[in-house]
Write a protein that holds these residues in place. Sequence first.
Motif, mmCIF file in Angstrom:
data_model
loop_
_atom_site.group_PDB
_atom_site.id
_atom_site.type_symbol
_atom_site.label_atom_id
_atom_site.label_comp_id
_atom_site.label_asym_id
_atom_site.label_seq_id
_atom_site.Cartn_x
_atom_site.Cartn_y
_atom_site.Cartn_z
ATOM 1 N N SER A 35 1.867 41.549 -37.471
ATOM 2 C CA SER A 35 2.196 40.945 -38.758
ATOM 3 C C SER A 35 3.667 41.171 -39.060
ATOM 4 N N THR A 36 4.318 40.133 -39.519
ATOM 5 C CA THR A 36 5.747 40.221 -39.822
ATOM 6 C C THR A 36 5.928 40.687 -41.261
ATOM 7 N N GLY A 37 7.162 41.029 -41.600
ATOM 8 C CA GLY A 37 7.460 41.459 -42.960
ATOM 9 C C GLY A 37 7.147 40.375 -43.979
ATOM 10 N N CYS A 38 7.230 39.106 -43.558
ATOM 11 C CA CYS A 38 6.967 38.008 -44.494
ATOM 12 C C CYS A 38 5.474 37.771 -44.653
ATOM 13 N N GLY A 39 4.656 38.556 -43.941
ATOM 14 C CA GLY A 39 3.215 38.491 -44.163
ATOM 15 C C GLY A 39 2.482 37.520 -43.261
ATOM 16 N N HIS A 40 3.144 37.010 -42.233
ATOM 17 C CA HIS A 40 2.453 36.105 -41.313
ATOM 18 C C HIS A 40 2.022 36.853 -40.058
ATOM 19 N N THR A 41 0.911 36.409 -39.506
ATOM 20 C CA THR A 41 0.340 37.117 -38.361
ATOM 21 C C THR A 41 0.192 36.174 -37.176
ATOM 22 N N ALA A 93 13.319 34.303 -36.115
ATOM 23 C CA ALA A 93 12.880 33.928 -37.460
ATOM 24 C C ALA A 93 11.388 33.654 -37.404
ATOM 25 N N CYS A 94 10.716 33.831 -38.545
ATOM 26 C CA CYS A 94 9.275 33.584 -38.584
ATOM 27 C C CYS A 94 9.019 32.113 -38.260
ATOM 28 N N PRO A 95 8.139 31.818 -37.307
ATOM 29 C CA PRO A 95 7.887 30.431 -36.924
ATOM 30 C C PRO A 95 7.280 29.615 -38.064
ATOM 31 N N LEU A 96 6.680 30.292 -39.047
ATOM 32 C CA LEU A 96 6.047 29.544 -40.137
ATOM 33 C C LEU A 96 6.978 29.356 -41.326
ATOM 34 N N CYS A 97 7.561 30.472 -41.812
ATOM 35 C CA CYS A 97 8.328 30.351 -43.058
ATOM 36 C C CYS A 97 9.827 30.510 -42.837
ATOM 37 N N LYS A 98 10.231 30.728 -41.595
ATOM 38 C CA LYS A 98 11.656 30.803 -41.222
ATOM 39 C C LYS A 98 12.391 32.019 -41.800
#
Length: 537
Positions: A239-245, A260-265
């Motif tokens: 899980s990333t700091g932005c909360g995506h897994t 960067a997060c693939p979902l929220c960048k």
Amino acid sequence: EEALQDAEAATKSCPTWPKGYFRKSAALISLGRYEEAFLSLTICMYLIKATSKSSEDPALSQVINEMMKIFHKIFLQSPVTGSTLKRHTSEQLQFTPYPSTKKLNGRTDRRRQGYKNWSSDLSEYSSSGDECEQSMYSGKSCSGWKSSRSNHHHESISVTHHHSHNSMGPNYTHSSSPLTEQLNVRLNRLFGRASQDLKCFELRLKGLSKGLRQTSPALISGSDVECSLCYRLLFQPVSTGCGHTFCRCCLERCMDHNPACPLCKTSLQNYLANRDHSVTEFLESAIRSFLPNEYEERLKQHLEELNAVPSAGKSLDVDIPIFVCTMAFPTIPCPLHVFEPRYRLMIRRCMENGTNKFGMCCYAADGEHNYGDVGTLLEIRNIRYFSDGRSVVDTMGCRRFRVLRKSMVDGYNAAKIELLQDRPISETDMPIINELHDKVFKEANEWLQSIGQVRRQRIHSHFGLMPSPTDDWRDSPDGPSWTWWLLAILPLDSKAQLAILSMCSLQKRLECILKVLTFVKNRMNSLGGEETQPEQQ
Ligand SMILES: [Zn+2]
Ligand SMILES: [Zn+2]
């Protein structure tokens, strides 16, 4: 403070994990917060007793041991004992009147059962425990507890000193001294709080287990725990700091290209930099317990995929990954700067499947995208990561190989190979090769001495010292190490290096090296040592 925060987070996220409370108490002890540490240990002990099958659980005696230490600290802090005696003299004058016995007894009765358990645990321990703890407690406090347990008219826990020759003097050994009374009150309060805390904890646990029971497995399906990168069941979820897994390998492949997060960048630069991509244990255990069949299937898939990617060292029938970059030689270190996403993936896979090896080939002269037919296997010795995901990979040259068939996997090269090996030296050739070996080695040393100190030091810092000839060079599949060291530093273009690398006759290789040495020596002489002149200044 940080350890305490970590431990508190652990007990919050996993309230039934005894170790969390144990760590919390250790942190509190080091902060000098002994009573809170004791409270944490009581919950730890409760959990161990609730789950342990044997009454002689080593974890339990560890907890009791820690409790003993805490009591010791509390005793030392108390004005009754220890070196703090004098410093507390002023406090002695401000004692509040004794708490009424009735009130104390009232509280005691409600908690008697709890005390009995505690004190029996402690006294059991003190009778079987280690000598040091025993001598410290059994004479004073524990025997005090034991004797008072039988007397219901008194405090069930009272700290009394039975030794008339106590170093504290007669004033302090008397059981009704204001100081011992104060210690009694303090311990009473502590035990009272411990029993209250335990009750609250039990209630909380009941609530928790009710909460878990309400979750029906039928309500959870694979699509609830799907990776949004590979659209499969999450495997080793991170899980990333932005909360995506995501699956760990999916996210790592994304970060090879863009941190960067693939979902929220959201930038994952910090996440990438600390390299601690720990699996989200809660999610993984939830998947395993609610979707056991799907998890098994996914695990199988993962292992199959890992086996299917090229890997060196398993069998020569399997393609090996090829790093196309530079010329590498057997037994010679080859540090690599890895920054291309495809090679980050390749190196990660080499480490994950445990082979730690890949093939190194240099670009062919005829084109950027082609590579030479002969290369060297490299073994990864160490990897140092930069915060942006680039890395310096320290490798060591192993066997030479010839490429039989080239292929591509996930953007990097792979190949089916055969290992190269020097032809065995025949009895008749042995004297010639021995003589040649010694001659070239001598020539090489002379040349090294002639090139000037600065240049020599630069070579040594890159490639280390020239290896000395070892006794087994005649039996080695690649011949003596020092010849490869020399090939790495001699001023040769990669085409010539490749030609010598692919030779399977030691005699021919030595002759080539001798030719090169003679050539560079002659050139140096004709230039009047000009090559070395600037460096010597
Ligand atoms: Zn995935
Ligand atoms: Zn995100």
